[in-house]
Design a protein around this motif. Structure first.
Motif, PDB file in Angstrom:
ATOM      1  N   ALA A   1      -6.524   3.962  -4.985  1.00 25.10           N
ATOM      2  CA  ALA A   1      -6.030   5.069  -6.026  1.00 25.10           C
ATOM      3  C   ALA A   1      -4.722   4.733  -6.622  1.00 25.10           C
ATOM      4  O   ALA A   1      -4.531   5.170  -7.661  1.00 25.10           O
ATOM      5  N   LEU A   2      -3.861   3.663  -5.910  1.00 25.22           N
ATOM      6  CA  LEU A   2      -2.674   3.382  -6.638  1.00 25.22           C
ATOM      7  C   LEU A   2      -2.821   2.789  -7.985  1.00 25.22           C
ATOM      8  O   LEU A   2      -1.845   2.767  -8.885  1.00 25.22           O
ATOM      9  N   LEU A   3      -3.888   2.035  -8.228  1.00 24.11           N
ATOM     10  CA  LEU A   3      -4.160   1.225  -9.160  1.00 24.11           C
ATOM     11  C   LEU A   3      -5.273   1.786 -10.282  1.00 24.11           C
ATOM     12  O   LEU A   3      -5.332   1.816 -11.405  1.00 24.11           O
ATOM     13  N   ALA A   4      -6.419   2.467  -9.434  1.00 22.53           N
ATOM     14  CA  ALA A   4      -7.702   2.992 -10.065  1.00 22.53           C
ATOM     15  C   ALA A   4      -7.224   3.987 -11.197  1.00 22.53           C
ATOM     16  O   ALA A   4      -6.593   5.103 -10.804  1.00 22.53           O
ATOM     17  N   GLY A   5      -7.663   3.950 -12.410  1.00 14.98           N
ATOM     18  CA  GLY A   5      -7.381   4.722 -13.560  1.00 14.98           C
ATOM     19  C   GLY A   5      -6.094   5.069 -13.835  1.00 14.98           C
ATOM     20  O   GLY A   5      -5.778   6.068 -14.457  1.00 14.98           O
ATOM     21  N   GLN A   6      -5.185   4.022 -13.771  1.00 15.97           N
ATOM     22  CA  GLN A   6      -3.851   3.974 -14.139  1.00 15.97           C
ATOM     23  C   GLN A   6      -3.439   3.058 -15.098  1.00 15.97           C
ATOM     24  O   GLN A   6      -4.485   1.949 -15.388  1.00 15.97           O
TER      25      GLN A   6
ATOM     26  N   ASN B   1      -9.953   0.725 -14.968  1.00 18.80           N
ATOM     27  CA  ASN B   1     -10.916   1.648 -14.618  1.00 18.80           C
ATOM     28  C   ASN B   1     -10.638   2.164 -13.111  1.00 18.80           C
ATOM     29  O   ASN B   1      -9.540   1.504 -12.477  1.00 18.80           O
ATOM     30  N   SER B   2     -11.907   2.700 -12.664  1.00 16.23           N
ATOM     31  CA  SER B   2     -11.636   3.146 -11.305  1.00 16.23           C
ATOM     32  C   SER B   2     -12.382   2.158 -10.117  1.00 16.23           C
ATOM     33  O   SER B   2     -12.920   2.592  -9.269  1.00 16.23           O
ATOM     34  N   GLY B   3     -12.633   0.805 -10.690  1.00 17.01           N
ATOM     35  CA  GLY B   3     -13.360   0.168 -10.035  1.00 17.01           C
ATOM     36  C   GLY B   3     -12.928  -0.655  -8.468  1.00 17.01           C
ATOM     37  O   GLY B   3     -13.476  -1.449  -8.029  1.00 17.01           O
ATOM     38  N   PHE B   4     -11.410  -0.518  -8.276  1.00 17.53           N
ATOM     39  CA  PHE B   4     -10.749  -1.184  -7.233  1.00 17.53           C
ATOM     40  C   PHE B   4     -11.525  -0.865  -5.926  1.00 17.53           C
ATOM     41  O   PHE B   4     -12.043   0.349  -5.769  1.00 17.53           O
ATOM     42  N   GLY B   5     -11.309  -1.716  -4.921  1.00 15.62           N
ATOM     43  CA  GLY B   5     -11.838  -1.260  -3.639  1.00 15.62           C
ATOM     44  C   GLY B   5     -10.551  -1.544  -2.739  1.00 15.62           C
ATOM     45  O   GLY B   5      -9.344  -1.598  -3.091  1.00 15.62           O
ATOM     46  N   GLY B   6     -10.858  -1.042  -1.608  1.00 11.18           N
ATOM     47  CA  GLY B   6      -9.551  -0.909  -0.453  1.00 11.18           C
ATOM     48  C   GLY B   6      -9.097   0.661  -0.229  1.00 11.18           C
ATOM     49  O   GLY B   6      -9.331   1.356  -1.015  1.00 11.18           O
ATOM     50  N   ALA B   7      -8.404   0.731   0.935  1.00 14.17           N
ATOM     51  CA  ALA B   7      -7.863   2.098   1.307  1.00 14.17           C
ATOM     52  C   ALA B   7      -7.077   2.672   0.406  1.00 14.17           C
ATOM     53  O   ALA B   7      -7.016   3.927   0.264  1.00 14.17           O
ATOM     54  N   ASP B   8      -6.282   1.573  -0.456  1.00 12.07           N
ATOM     55  CA  ASP B   8      -5.283   2.385  -1.284  1.00 12.07           C
ATOM     56  C   ASP B   8      -5.681   2.050  -2.844  1.00 12.07           C
ATOM     57  O   ASP B   8      -4.741   1.916  -3.587  1.00 12.07           O
TER      58      ASP B   8
ATOM     59  N   LEU C   1       2.936  -6.452 -12.491  1.00 10.12           N
ATOM     60  CA  LEU C   1       3.110  -5.032 -13.013  1.00 10.12           C
ATOM     61  C   LEU C   1       3.984  -4.111 -12.234  1.00 10.12           C
ATOM     62  O   LEU C   1       4.509  -4.729 -11.280  1.00 10.12           O
ATOM     63  N   ALA C   2       4.680  -3.300 -13.016  1.00  6.19           N
ATOM     64  CA  ALA C   2       5.636  -2.830 -12.457  1.00  6.19           C
ATOM     65  C   ALA C   2       5.363  -1.543 -11.462  1.00  6.19           C
ATOM     66  O   ALA C   2       5.437  -0.219 -11.787  1.00  6.19           O
ATOM     67  N   VAL C   3       4.753  -1.814 -10.346  1.00  4.71           N
ATOM     68  CA  VAL C   3       4.190  -0.732  -9.458  1.00  4.71           C
ATOM     69  C   VAL C   3       4.293  -1.419  -8.105  1.00  4.71           C
ATOM     70  O   VAL C   3       3.823  -2.425  -7.826  1.00  4.71           O
ATOM     71  N   ASN C   4       4.927  -0.751  -7.215  1.00  2.00           N
ATOM     72  CA  ASN C   4       5.074  -1.147  -5.849  1.00  2.00           C
ATOM     73  C   ASN C   4       3.738  -0.808  -4.820  1.00  2.00           C
ATOM     74  O   ASN C   4       3.396   0.278  -4.664  1.00  2.00           O
ATOM     75  N   THR C   5       3.432  -1.854  -4.595  1.00  4.23           N
ATOM     76  CA  THR C   5       2.120  -1.707  -3.449  1.00  4.23           C
ATOM     77  C   THR C   5       2.203  -2.352  -2.058  1.00  4.23           C
ATOM     78  O   THR C   5       1.439  -2.799  -1.515  1.00  4.23           O
ATOM     79  N   THR C   6       3.535  -2.462  -1.812  1.00  6.22           N
ATOM     80  CA  THR C   6       3.966  -3.268  -0.318  1.00  6.22           C
ATOM     81  C   THR C   6       3.193  -2.790   0.628  1.00  6.22           C
ATOM     82  O   THR C   6       3.324  -1.567   0.956  1.00  6.22           O
ATOM     83  N   GLY C   7       2.321  -3.383   1.484  1.00  3.14           N
ATOM     84  CA  GLY C   7       1.641  -3.290   2.626  1.00  3.14           C
ATOM     85  C   GLY C   7       0.344  -2.391   2.500  1.00  3.14           C
ATOM     86  O   GLY C   7      -0.315  -1.716   3.364  1.00  3.14           O
ATOM     87  N   LYS C   8       0.143  -2.280   0.962  1.00  2.25           N
ATOM     88  CA  LYS C   8      -1.064  -1.511   0.699  1.00  2.25           C
ATOM     89  C   LYS C   8      -2.585  -2.406   0.659  1.00  2.25           C
ATOM     90  O   LYS C   8      -2.604  -3.565   0.647  1.00  2.25           O
ATOM     91  N   ALA C   9      -3.501  -1.466   1.077  1.00  2.00           N
ATOM     92  CA  ALA C   9      -4.734  -2.354   1.059  1.00  2.00           C
ATOM     93  C   ALA C   9      -5.579  -2.094  -0.181  1.00  2.00           C
ATOM     94  O   ALA C   9      -6.152  -1.230  -0.585  1.00  2.00           O
TER      95      ALA C   9
END
Length: 290
Positions: free
Chosen positions: A202-207, A193-200, A221-229
């Motif tokens: 949106a990379l996970l929320a609703g996905q 769902n869209s409950g994540f926090g942090g500046a980034d 998970l197959a998603v690159n979030t290197t260096g993200k918050a």
């Protein structure tokens, strides 16, 4: 956007006698040899109706006249029942995944041999669609159907879920859940769902993402979030229907149309038993994209 009249539907008694059928737009290029090339311009047909060219009694005449005035000729769209094709069954009622996890578009599948078309159903009859998962009907609380768009939204709480306890960013993202989700393993898809926090966030929320590794309650998970918050926040991970699951639906639907004329012509032909018999000229209706 032009006005669309969800209710009332075009009178069923008048729609019953309509001439109706799908139409396509094909670009045909003919060369000197007589051969031609054909390019289909539309992936979906547009249905045409002809409700005129027949005699009606005074009651139907008044009803049609009032409806035409209410929608102001070609100005407003409205629903009509295609008596030749207004139902879907679990054999041809399909749900196509939308961009948001747990959301699907109603459709109807038509097939002939190796050829097929999936028709988007955007005007289901309210209260009619029943959604099935692997041939079993889902409880009514497990989904909601928007009768104005044909979008089906699965209820997150009705499917196996667990809260997100932590997020480890990297070339592959590791999400730690509060508990394991039964039936969800490597190769499956974990939705959020869209409950994540942090500046980034949106990379996970609703996905939704494919699971590449699983250790206890840690899902890689197959998603690159290197260096993200990204923080866990109040996010929830859910096992919605997977690739091997079959979603289907059954129910009734209407066609969104408009009149294709701004003028009607009618003529009194007879008086039968004190009732007027009125002859109507051509009254075409055309399906609209909504």
């Amino acid at each position: 956007m032009a006005t669309f009249l969800e209710s009332p539907r075009f009178p069923d008694t008048i729609a019953f006698g309509a001439t109706v059928g799908p139409t396509y737009l094909t670009v045909v290029n003919t060369i000197y040899s007589g051969r031609d090339g054909r390019i289909p311009a539309w992936t979906q047909s547009r249905i045409r109706f002809e409700v005129g060219r027949r005699a009606m009694n005074a009651a139907d005449t008044a009803t049609l006249d009032a409806f035409f005035r209410a929608v102001k000729g070609r100005a407003y769209g409205f629903r009509i029942k295609d008596w030749t094709d207004y139902t879907a069954t679990t054999g041809n009622g399909v749900l196509t995944p939308a961009a948001t996890p747990g959301r699907y578009q109603l459709g109807k599948f038509y097939t002939t041999g190796a050829l097929n078309e999936t028709r988007s159903i955007q005007k289901p009859v309210a209260g009619s669609p029943v959604v099935y998962l692997n041939a079993s009907p889902l409880a009514g609380a497990a989904y909601a159907v928007d009768s104005t768009t044909g979008l089906v939204t699965l209820t997150q709480s009705s499917f196996a879920s667990a809260g997100v306890n932590g997020v480890t960013v990297g070339a592959s993202t590791v999400v730690t859940l509060a508990s394991g989700i039964p039936g969800l393993g490597v190769g499956g898809t974990l939705a959020f769902n869209s409950g994540f926090g942090g500046a980034d966030q949106a990379l996970l929320a609703g996905q939704a993402f494919q699971i590449t590794a699983l250790t206890g309650t840690q899902y890689t998970l197959a998603v690159n979030t290197t260096g993200k918050a990204i923080t866990a926040g109040s996010a929830i991970g859910t096992r919605y229907p997977q690739g091997a699951d079959v979603l289907a639906w059954a129910g009734q639907f209407d066609v969104p149309v408009r009149f294709d004329v701004d003028e009607m012509k009618k003529q009194v032909m007879d008086r039968s038993g004190g009732d007027l018999i009125v002859d109507w000229g051509s009254i075409p209706l055309i399906e609209i994209r909504v």
